[in-house]
Design a protein around this motif. Structure first.
Motif, PDB file in Angstrom:
ATOM      1  N   ARG A 161       0.830  -1.209   0.000  1.00  0.00           N
ATOM      2  CA  ARG A 161       0.000   0.000   0.000  1.00  0.00           C
ATOM      3  C   ARG A 161       0.861   1.255   0.000  1.00  0.00           C
ATOM      4  O   ARG A 161       0.523   2.260  -0.654  1.00  0.00           O
ATOM      5  CB  ARG A 161      -0.951  -0.022   1.204  1.00  0.00           C
ATOM      6  N   LEU A 162       1.978   1.203   0.729  1.00  0.00           N
ATOM      7  CA  LEU A 162       2.884   2.352   0.754  1.00  0.00           C
ATOM      8  C   LEU A 162       3.464   2.602  -0.631  1.00  0.00           C
ATOM      9  O   LEU A 162       3.543   3.762  -1.079  1.00  0.00           O
ATOM     10  CB  LEU A 162       4.002   2.101   1.770  1.00  0.00           C
ATOM     11  N   CYS A 163       3.864   1.544  -1.323  1.00  0.00           N
ATOM     12  CA  CYS A 163       4.399   1.700  -2.675  1.00  0.00           C
ATOM     13  C   CYS A 163       3.358   2.298  -3.613  1.00  0.00           C
ATOM     14  O   CYS A 163       3.673   3.170  -4.438  1.00  0.00           O
ATOM     15  CB  CYS A 163       4.868   0.347  -3.206  1.00  0.00           C
ATOM     16  N   ALA A 164       2.120   1.832  -3.500  1.00  0.00           N
ATOM     17  CA  ALA A 164       1.053   2.382  -4.337  1.00  0.00           C
ATOM     18  C   ALA A 164       0.830   3.856  -4.024  1.00  0.00           C
ATOM     19  O   ALA A 164       0.663   4.681  -4.940  1.00  0.00           O
ATOM     20  CB  ALA A 164      -0.232   1.584  -4.128  1.00  0.00           C
ATOM     21  N   ASP A 165       0.851   4.204  -2.758  1.00  0.00           N
ATOM     22  CA  ASP A 165       0.661   5.601  -2.353  1.00  0.00           C
ATOM     23  C   ASP A 165       1.781   6.500  -2.874  1.00  0.00           C
ATOM     24  O   ASP A 165       1.549   7.675  -3.187  1.00  0.00           O
ATOM     25  CB  ASP A 165       0.601   5.709  -0.833  1.00  0.00           C
ATOM     26  N   GLU A 166       2.995   5.950  -2.953  1.00  0.00           N
ATOM     27  CA  GLU A 166       4.150   6.754  -3.384  1.00  0.00           C
ATOM     28  C   GLU A 166       4.285   6.845  -4.887  1.00  0.00           C
ATOM     29  O   GLU A 166       5.155   7.548  -5.386  1.00  0.00           O
ATOM     30  CB  GLU A 166       5.435   6.180  -2.776  1.00  0.00           C
ATOM     31  N   GLY A 167       3.441   6.123  -5.637  1.00  0.00           N
ATOM     32  CA  GLY A 167       3.426   6.294  -7.075  1.00  0.00           C
ATOM     33  C   GLY A 167       3.882   5.106  -7.905  1.00  0.00           C
ATOM     34  O   GLY A 167       4.098   5.261  -9.120  1.00  0.00           O
TER      35      GLY A 167
END
Length: 221
Positions: free
Chosen positions: A45-51
């Motif tokens: 989820r963090l990777c998705a949030d960061e782009g």
């Protein structure tokens, strides 16, 4: 764990941001594989949030994988099963970043190295960046703590920084070390090393304190 450990979260976040910036500078999208995502897939989820353009998450526990699949955004795909069982054709395009924290009481005791070897050979590109970049298991001889109970001698697991500084009798030594972004099979699979401890102070030797350090941002670009 991630919600309560702000220092760890920020460290992973910086490493992920740096990797995404690296691939963007080369004109490429970032495709991430998280190995062992758990029930909440925090790094996916963090990777998705960061782009990140596409994120794959793998979890061996079927219940946890199903739960994670309900919590992730549309560009995150969750697979139930071990990464060793995941057909390589399922990952298209192949990941250029892997986030893997299958780390137990010492670095290799949750099959971290065999998981890395399999994924790096089958699922990833040769230039894939790994987060954490380096993992080290440390140990140090310690004196008997005043815990109010009898503690058997041997190898103790974990312990806070405060415990280590108070109980340590010498400088810290490395038990095992892995550099996933510069992996050399002979030294890192053998892990043969000798430790010579010079006592810094007097005390009653009881055993060894052992812990793992994740050098999250050691990622070569």
């Amino acid at each position: 764990m991630m919600a309560s450990d702000n220092k760890k979260y920020r460290s992973f976040q910086r490493a992920i941001q740096q990797s995404i910036e690296h691939w963007a500078s080369l004109g490429e999208d970032t495709v991430v594989l998280e190995i062992g995502c758990g029930a909440y897939a925090p790094f996916a989820r963090l990777c998705a949030d960061e782009g990140a353009k596409q994120v794959y998450a793998v979890e061996g526990n079927t219940w946890a994988a199903e739960r994670a699949a309900r919590k992730v955004p549309a560009n995150v795909q969750v697979f139930a099963g071990l990464s060793q069982q995941l057909p390589s054709e399922k990952l298209a395009p192949r990941p250029n970043v892997v986030v893997m924290e299958t780390i137990g009481d010492w670095a290799a005791n949750e099959f971290m190295v065999s998981t890395f070897l399999d994924a790096s050979r089958r699922l990833c590109r040769p230039d894939t960046k790994w987060i954490p970049g380096q993992v080290r298991t440390c140990y140090v001889p310690v004196e008997t703590p005043t815990w109010g109970c009898e503690i058997p001698p041997g190898l103790w697991l974990l312990g806070s920084d405060d415990q280590r500084s108070r109980l340590a009798l010498s400088d810290v030594a490395t038990l095992e070390f892995y550099d996933f972004n510069n992996f050399r099979e002979e030294p890192m699979l053998l892990q043969e090393r000798q430790a010579n401890f010079t006592m810094n102070r007097s005390g009653e030797l009881q055993g060894f304190l052992i812990w793992v350090e994740e050098l999250v941002e050691r990622c070569r670009h």
